[in-house]
Scaffold this motif. Structure first.
Motif, short mmCIF file in Angstrom:
data_model
loop_
_atom_site.label_atom_id
_atom_site.label_comp_id
_atom_site.label_asym_id
_atom_site.label_seq_id
_atom_site.Cartn_x
_atom_site.Cartn_y
_atom_site.Cartn_z
N ASN A 21 0.81 -1.23 0.00
CA ASN A 21 0.00 0.00 0.00
C ASN A 21 0.83 1.27 0.00
OD1 ASN A 21 -2.52 -1.42 0.08
ND2 ASN A 21 -2.07 -1.88 2.22
N PHE A 22 1.97 1.27 -0.65
CA PHE A 22 2.79 2.47 -0.82
C PHE A 22 2.64 2.99 -2.24
CE2 PHE A 22 5.11 0.70 2.82
CZ PHE A 22 5.24 1.83 3.60
N VAL A 23 2.77 4.30 -2.38
CA VAL A 23 2.76 4.96 -3.69
C VAL A 23 3.97 5.87 -3.74
CG1 VAL A 23 1.56 6.60 -5.17
CG2 VAL A 23 0.27 4.88 -3.95
N SER A 24 4.74 5.78 -4.82
CA SER A 24 5.88 6.67 -5.02
C SER A 24 5.52 7.68 -6.09
CB SER A 24 7.10 5.85 -5.46
OG SER A 24 8.14 6.72 -5.84
N ILE A 25 5.76 8.95 -5.81
CA ILE A 25 5.55 10.01 -6.79
C ILE A 25 6.90 10.67 -7.03
CG2 ILE A 25 4.38 12.16 -7.34
CD1 ILE A 25 2.09 11.28 -5.59
N VAL A 26 7.33 10.66 -8.29
CA VAL A 26 8.58 11.29 -8.68
C VAL A 26 8.22 12.51 -9.52
CG1 VAL A 26 10.80 11.02 -9.84
CG2 VAL A 26 9.75 9.07 -8.68
N ILE A 27 8.64 13.68 -9.08
CA ILE A 27 8.34 14.93 -9.75
C ILE A 27 9.60 15.42 -10.45
CG2 ILE A 27 7.61 17.33 -9.46
CD1 ILE A 27 6.73 14.87 -6.80
N TYR A 28 9.53 15.54 -11.76
CA TYR A 28 10.62 16.10 -12.54
C TYR A 28 10.29 17.57 -12.74
CZ TYR A 28 11.89 11.31 -13.82
OH TYR A 28 12.27 10.00 -13.80
N TRP A 29 11.17 18.44 -12.30
CA TRP A 29 10.95 19.87 -12.46
C TRP A 29 12.29 20.53 -12.78
CZ3 TRP A 29 11.66 24.66 -9.67
CH2 TRP A 29 10.84 25.68 -10.13
N GLY A 30 12.42 21.02 -14.00
CA GLY A 30 13.67 21.63 -14.41
C GLY A 30 14.78 20.61 -14.49
N ASP A 31 15.88 20.89 -13.82
CA ASP A 31 17.06 20.03 -13.89
C ASP A 31 17.08 18.91 -12.86
OD1 ASP A 31 18.03 21.58 -15.96
OD2 ASP A 31 19.16 22.90 -14.63
N TYR A 32 16.08 18.84 -11.98
CA TYR A 32 16.10 17.85 -10.90
C TYR A 32 14.81 17.04 -10.85
CZ TYR A 32 20.17 20.30 -9.15
OH TYR A 32 21.41 20.87 -9.05
N ARG A 33 14.93 15.85 -10.24
CA ARG A 33 13.74 15.06 -9.95
C ARG A 33 13.70 14.83 -8.44
NH1 ARG A 33 15.38 9.62 -13.24
NH2 ARG A 33 17.42 9.36 -12.32
N TYR A 34 12.49 14.85 -7.91
CA TYR A 34 12.26 14.80 -6.47
C TYR A 34 11.40 13.58 -6.16
CZ TYR A 34 13.71 19.61 -7.09
OH TYR A 34 14.42 20.73 -7.43
N TYR A 35 11.82 12.79 -5.17
CA TYR A 35 11.14 11.55 -4.83
C TYR A 35 10.35 11.73 -3.53
CZ TYR A 35 14.30 9.26 -8.13
OH TYR A 35 14.98 8.89 -9.24
N THR A 36 9.07 11.35 -3.58
CA THR A 36 8.22 11.37 -2.39
C THR A 36 7.55 10.01 -2.26
OG1 THR A 36 6.36 12.24 -3.66
CG2 THR A 36 7.74 13.85 -2.53
N ILE A 37 7.10 9.69 -1.06
CA ILE A 37 6.44 8.40 -0.84
C ILE A 37 5.22 8.62 0.06
CG2 ILE A 37 7.86 7.77 1.15
CD1 ILE A 37 7.79 4.87 -0.18
N PHE A 38 4.16 7.86 -0.25
CA PHE A 38 2.89 7.97 0.47
C PHE A 38 2.33 6.58 0.71
CE2 PHE A 38 3.45 11.62 -2.26
CZ PHE A 38 3.22 12.67 -1.41
N ARG A 39 1.30 6.55 1.52
CA ARG A 39 0.53 5.31 1.73
C ARG A 39 -0.87 5.51 1.16
NH1 ARG A 39 2.53 1.18 4.48
NH2 ARG A 39 0.45 0.43 4.89
N THR A 40 -1.48 4.40 0.74
CA THR A 40 -2.84 4.49 0.24
C THR A 40 -3.87 4.18 1.31
OG1 THR A 40 -2.69 2.21 -0.52
CG2 THR A 40 -2.19 3.95 -2.13
N ILE A 41 -3.41 3.65 2.45
CA ILE A 41 -4.31 3.43 3.58
C ILE A 41 -3.70 4.07 4.82
CG2 ILE A 41 -5.30 1.29 2.68
CD1 ILE A 41 -3.41 -0.22 4.60
#
Length: 180
Positions: free
Chosen positions: A158-178
């Motif tokens: 129940n984890f979700v990873s969101i990777v945001i690419y913005w400009g020259d960098y990418r940023y990693y975040t992690i969440f739960r669905t429950i």
């Protein structure tokens, strides 16, 4: 042109997402009147918002923070050496989530993954004229908005990873669905 795309990709095999999630702390960062002070500098040369747009259809959870369904502009910000992802709605910062990793985007990533605009002949002529004006009057030429991309990956347990690419960098975040 800033485009936001969503894709499902395979997660990196060498990251222990459960441990990363446990190690991250809930941010104590606050903004006066929920206004992002860096937004003015990011948008002053743009006609539209340069941030990627995320549409949530179900809630996401990070520790005791519940991110409700809706549309959010995702904005990376640094504060005291730590990186955070701001979830903004209607110009206000609604949620602040820590970023657990920040990397440089591979050189040809945007060229390979973002669609190229198909322009009509009149649009091509218009853009060429604007480029000519920009060469003679440098103040008339706008800087291009940073390119953006968004990857959402459904992980085990129940984890979700969101990777945001913005400009020259990418940023990693992690969440739960429950909620735990």
């Amino acid at each position: 042109m800033a485009l936001a795309a969503t894709s499902l990709c395979t997660p990196a095999k060498d990251v222990d997402y459960q441990q990363v999630y446990r190690d991250l702390e809930v941010p104590k960062l606050k903004f006066i009147h929920d206004i992002d002070p860096g937004e003015y500098y990011d948008t002053q040369n743009s006609t539209w918002s340069p941030y990627p747009l995320l549409r949530l259809t179900s809630p996401l959870y990070f520790k005791d923070i519940t991110i409700e369904p809706g549309y959010y502009l995702l904005t990376p910000r640094e504060n005291k050496g730590n990186w955070y992802m701001l979830f903004k709605d209607a110009g206000k910062v609604r949620y602040i989530i820590p970023v657990y990793d920040r990397e440089i985007v591979p050189v040809m990533f945007y060229d390979e993954n973002l669609p190229q605009a198909k322009l009509a002949p009149s649009q091509k002529i218009h853009l060429k004229l604007l480029d000519i004006v920009g060469t003679f009057v440098p103040s008339a030429k706008r800087k291009p908005a940073p390119k953006t991309y968004l990857e959402v990956t459904d992980l085990d347990n129940n984890f979700v990873s969101i990777v945001i690419y913005w400009g020259d960098y990418r940023y990693y975040t992690i969440f739960r669905t429950i909620r735990l």
